[in-house]
Scaffold this active site. Sequence first.
Site, PDB file in Angstrom:
ATOM      1  N   ASP A   1      51.837  32.469  43.650  1.00  0.00           N
ATOM      2  CA  ASP A   1      52.052  33.892  43.424  1.00  0.00           C
ATOM      3  C   ASP A   1      51.531  34.692  44.631  1.00  0.00           C
ATOM      4  O   ASP A   1      50.407  34.456  45.094  1.00  0.00           O
ATOM      5  CB  ASP A   1      51.297  34.293  42.143  1.00  0.00           C
ATOM      6  CG  ASP A   1      51.670  35.680  41.643  1.00  0.00           C
ATOM      7  OD1 ASP A   1      52.824  36.099  41.851  1.00  0.00           O
ATOM      8  OD2 ASP A   1      50.797  36.341  41.026  1.00  0.00           O
TER       9      ASP A   1
ATOM     10  N   ASN B   1      56.007  38.722  34.907  1.00  0.00           N
ATOM     11  CA  ASN B   1      54.680  38.295  35.372  1.00  0.00           C
ATOM     12  C   ASN B   1      53.551  38.984  34.625  1.00  0.00           C
ATOM     13  O   ASN B   1      53.472  40.222  34.616  1.00  0.00           O
ATOM     14  CB  ASN B   1      54.518  38.644  36.856  1.00  0.00           C
ATOM     15  CG  ASN B   1      55.295  37.715  37.755  1.00  0.00           C
ATOM     16  OD1 ASN B   1      56.127  36.936  37.298  1.00  0.00           O
ATOM     17  ND2 ASN B   1      55.014  37.790  39.046  1.00  0.00           N
TER      18      ASN B   1
HETATM   19  P1  13P Z   1      49.736  42.472  35.990  1.00  0.00           P
HETATM   20  O1  13P Z   1      48.511  42.746  36.807  1.00  0.00           O
HETATM   21  O2  13P Z   1      50.359  43.720  35.483  1.00  0.00           O
HETATM   22  O3  13P Z   1      49.462  41.480  34.907  1.00  0.00           O
HETATM   23  O4  13P Z   1      50.824  41.825  36.977  1.00  0.00           O
HETATM   24  C1  13P Z   1      50.849  40.436  37.218  1.00  0.00           C
HETATM   25  C2  13P Z   1      51.680  40.053  38.393  1.00  0.00           C
HETATM   26  O5  13P Z   1      52.592  40.729  38.813  1.00  0.00           O
HETATM   27  C3  13P Z   1      51.366  38.756  39.032  1.00  0.00           C
HETATM   28  O6  13P Z   1      52.111  38.541  40.180  1.00  0.00           O
HETATM   29 ZN    ZN Z   2      52.721  40.351  41.205  1.00  0.00          ZN
END
Ligand code: 13P
Ligand code: ZN
Length: 283
Positions: free
Chosen positions: A81, A229
């Site tokens: 990520d 996500n």
């Molecule tokens: P949040 O912080 O809103 O849970 O977003 C998660 C995200 O986009 C991880 O890449």
């Molecule tokens: Zn993100």
Amino acid sequence: YLISSQEMLKKAQRENYAVPAFNIHNLETIQVVIDTAKQMQSPVILAATPSTYRYAGTEYLINICKTAAQTKHFPFALHLDHHEDIKDIQAKIEAGIRSIMIDASHHPFEENINIVRKMVEFSHKFNASVEAELGRLGGQEDDLIVDNKDSAFTDPSAAKEYVERTGIDSLAVAIGSAHGMYKGEPKLDFERLAKIRDKVDIPLVLHGASGIPDAMVKKSISLGICKVNVATELKIAFSDALKQDFKINPDANDPRHYMQPAKLAMAKIIEDKIRICGSAGKL
Ligand code: 13P
Ligand code: ZN
Ligand code: NA
């Protein structure tokens, strides 16, 4: 045993649901995400930022996940990520990762395209799927902090060119969501999302889903979002339950016991998100 996100997201796109991607931080998150997704027969992506790989150790994390996939007979993707460092991504692909996000969204358009295209060439040799972002989300995700004034929405025509020239497998769009929780109600630009969907035929990704009302997430899925996500809501559920448990049992000292309420609290969020994504039974 760690699979790419490609087939999962293509199936979600064909059948109009989304695959949830949960950010994991420790053994407990991994266990709860996998057990809950398996119970509900939902495809799932376990996402980890660079700082999570540093915290856990890349080899530890990969091997825990490989072991989980094998012993549970449950295929899932372990995803990179918001990774930015090309050498780091290459090393992690060579170590077994098959699902990546290269985040070059802070670079100018042409540079963003160049970086991502090179990453796609490398990744596809390993059958690893590639997600990239055009436009820029505000908020904070671990070490990634973007001031609201530096955030930018995705331009639909630029998105079309970006997808064609990079060869990416999925596109993260900036339509008003932000990392972390929201102060007021978030506003998503659904019109923009529909225009992007019109021009781009690969699966679209919604970052920053924590704190977005269920109905809005569902609407974004109906308009083409195939991956949702979630990081912050899991962190909050985990730490709130932990704090609460220590308040009730100030002498608790056995992590195998005091982690239980925290795991249950995360399981509830995960169940909820799987239901909102419509991914239960889609394995
Ligand atoms: P949040 O912080 O809103 O849970 O977003 C998660 C995200 O986009 C991880 O890449
Ligand atoms: Zn993100
Ligand atoms: Na959010």
